[in-house]
Design a protein around this motif. Structure first.
Motif, short mmCIF file in Angstrom:
data_model
loop_
_atom_site.label_atom_id
_atom_site.label_comp_id
_atom_site.label_asym_id
_atom_site.label_seq_id
_atom_site.Cartn_x
_atom_site.Cartn_y
_atom_site.Cartn_z
N GLU A 257 42.58 93.28 57.40
CA GLU A 257 43.80 92.59 57.83
C GLU A 257 44.22 91.51 56.84
N GLN A 258 43.25 90.95 56.16
CA GLN A 258 43.53 89.84 55.25
C GLN A 258 44.48 90.23 54.13
N LYS A 259 44.50 91.54 53.81
CA LYS A 259 45.36 92.03 52.72
C LYS A 259 46.84 91.72 52.99
N HIS A 260 47.23 91.72 54.27
CA HIS A 260 48.63 91.39 54.56
C HIS A 260 48.78 90.22 55.53
N GLN A 261 47.72 89.47 55.74
CA GLN A 261 47.80 88.27 56.60
C GLN A 261 47.20 87.08 55.84
#
Ligand SMILES: [Zn+2]
Length: 404
Positions: A257-261
């Protein structure tokens, strides 16, 4: 009193042995004590015990002894070889050292005491001996003490692996939960390690069939090994390992999720901890996040719920709770969490077994810290065999029967 008489008393020598001379070299910081036996002395045969055997010839030997103040001390003796009618020519034992050792018993006792308290390298430096000689002493006393252990009452066993040498090799430890001691340590982490443990247990008066409970992680190798060689053992999967599987799933959800958050940057450890263990700052960060919309936060809630399994009041309550949890986790639409839930499903009985056995590898937390201490004490330990000996010394509750 002549200085040789004083030394003879201090060494506790009895006939036929006596101190024949002593040479002190102040510059070399060295005291040399010469020991001899009275001419015509007769000795018992070291093999059959026959008394009154005459000396055949002698061999000169030297042993390092306890320091004389700050000076190294050595004993040198002509050690007789006797001629026994039955056994032939044999070297007699001397009362101050064991056969084959270059150290006296008292020096070895000192070394063993130091080895249980400080790193091997430090002991080697302090006594001025190469560490390989100290390891040899350690192996002797540990092997002897292990040969004497009685494992006849071992019925609850915790099995755990630990990495040796920066994770390249593993040793597997078998601990008696009730005695809080390591019974067996062996190289590797495959099913064969459990069979080796069963053999070792039998050699020490134990019975593999009498083992009622084991605690292991979910490794297929341990599961297989226990099924094959500890036939009556009920398996409890270690709860810390079970929680870790769900915890790892949370971490994978976060990474995805960190890739787009962007808000998740730098939050890794928030999700790996329990709320009670967060610092005030971490808690503030967590509360500032839009958790309602984050997959990571959902995964985190599922992990916390899994941990609450272990708060359930009974095995029945836990079984019902775990069913509900499984439904929730498998419907989370979070791939890593679904994967973890399926792993839980495959190990269902062993996870719930905890409610009956109440055993966890955490019970041997004290042992784990001793094993960590063994690793650091044995730093530069040269071989797995050395590491195992150090584990036994620190965590095996051995009676070393050191000479006093
Ligand atoms: Zn003999």
């Amino acid at each position: 009193m002549r200085d040789t008489s004083l030394l003879q008393l201090a060494l506790g020598l009895t006939p036929p042995w006596s101190v024949s001379r002593a040479d002190f070299d102040a510059e070399a910081h060295r005291l040399d004590i010469r020991i001899d036996f009275a001419p015509g002395s007769r000795f018992a045969c070291p093999v059959c015990g026959a008394a009154d055997c005459p000396a055949h010839d002698t061999q000169r030997k030297t042993w390092r002894h306890l320091n004389f103040f700050q000076h190294q001390a050595y004993l040198t003796a002509r050690v007789p070889r006797i001629r026994c009618e039955a056994c032939g020519i044999k070297t007699v034992g001397v009362p101050w050292a064991r056969p084959g050792s270059g150290f006296t018993l008292l020096f070895e006792a000192l070394v063993m005491t130091m080895l249980s308290a400080m790193p091997v390298a430090a002991v080697a430096r302090i006594v001025g001996e190469h560490d390989t000689r100290l390891w040899r002493v350690l192996h002797h006393y540990v092997d002897q003490a292990r040969a004497r252990i009685d494992a006849s009452d071992a019925t609850r066993i915790a099995i755990d692996e630990t990495a040796a040498r920066r994770g390249h090799d593993y040793i597997t430890l078998f601990a008696d939960i009730d005695q809080a001691r390591v019974l067996f340590a062996t190289e590797g982490r495959d099913a064969g390690t459990v069979a080796d443990f069963a053999d070792d247990l039998a050699m020490h008066g134990g019975d593999p069939a009498a083992v009622e409970e084991v605690c292991i992680d979910m490794s297929p190798a341990f599961i297989k090994g226990v099924a094959e060689t500890l036939p009556n053992a009920a398996v409890t999967f270690d709860k810390f390992h079970a929680v870790k599987i769900v915890n790892d799933a949370v971490d994978r959800v976060r990474r995805g999720e960190q890739k787009h958050q962007n808000v998740l940057k730098g939050t890794r450890y928030l999700w790996l901890r329990n709320p009670a263990n967060l610092s005030d700052r971490q808690r503030a960060t967590l509360e500032s996040l839009p958790t309602r919309h984050l997959k990571t936060a959902r995964a985190y809630q599922i992990r916390l719920a899994f941990q609450d399994l272990y708060q359930q009041p009974s095995a029945e309550a836990a079984a019902g709770y775990l069913k509900k949890w499984y439904f929730w986790a498998t419907h989370s639409r979070l791939e890593p969490v679904i994967g973890a839930a399926r792993t839980v499903k495959r190990h269902w009985d062993g996870i719930l077994r905890w409610f009956d056995s109440k055993i966890a590898n955490g019970l041997i937390e004290g042992i784990n810290s001793l094993v960590q201490a063994a690793k650091s004490k044995a730093r530069g330990y040269r071989s797995i065999r050395n590491l195992k000996a150090m584990v036994y010394l620190l965590a095996g509750k051995l009676d070393l029967e050191l000479p006093a």
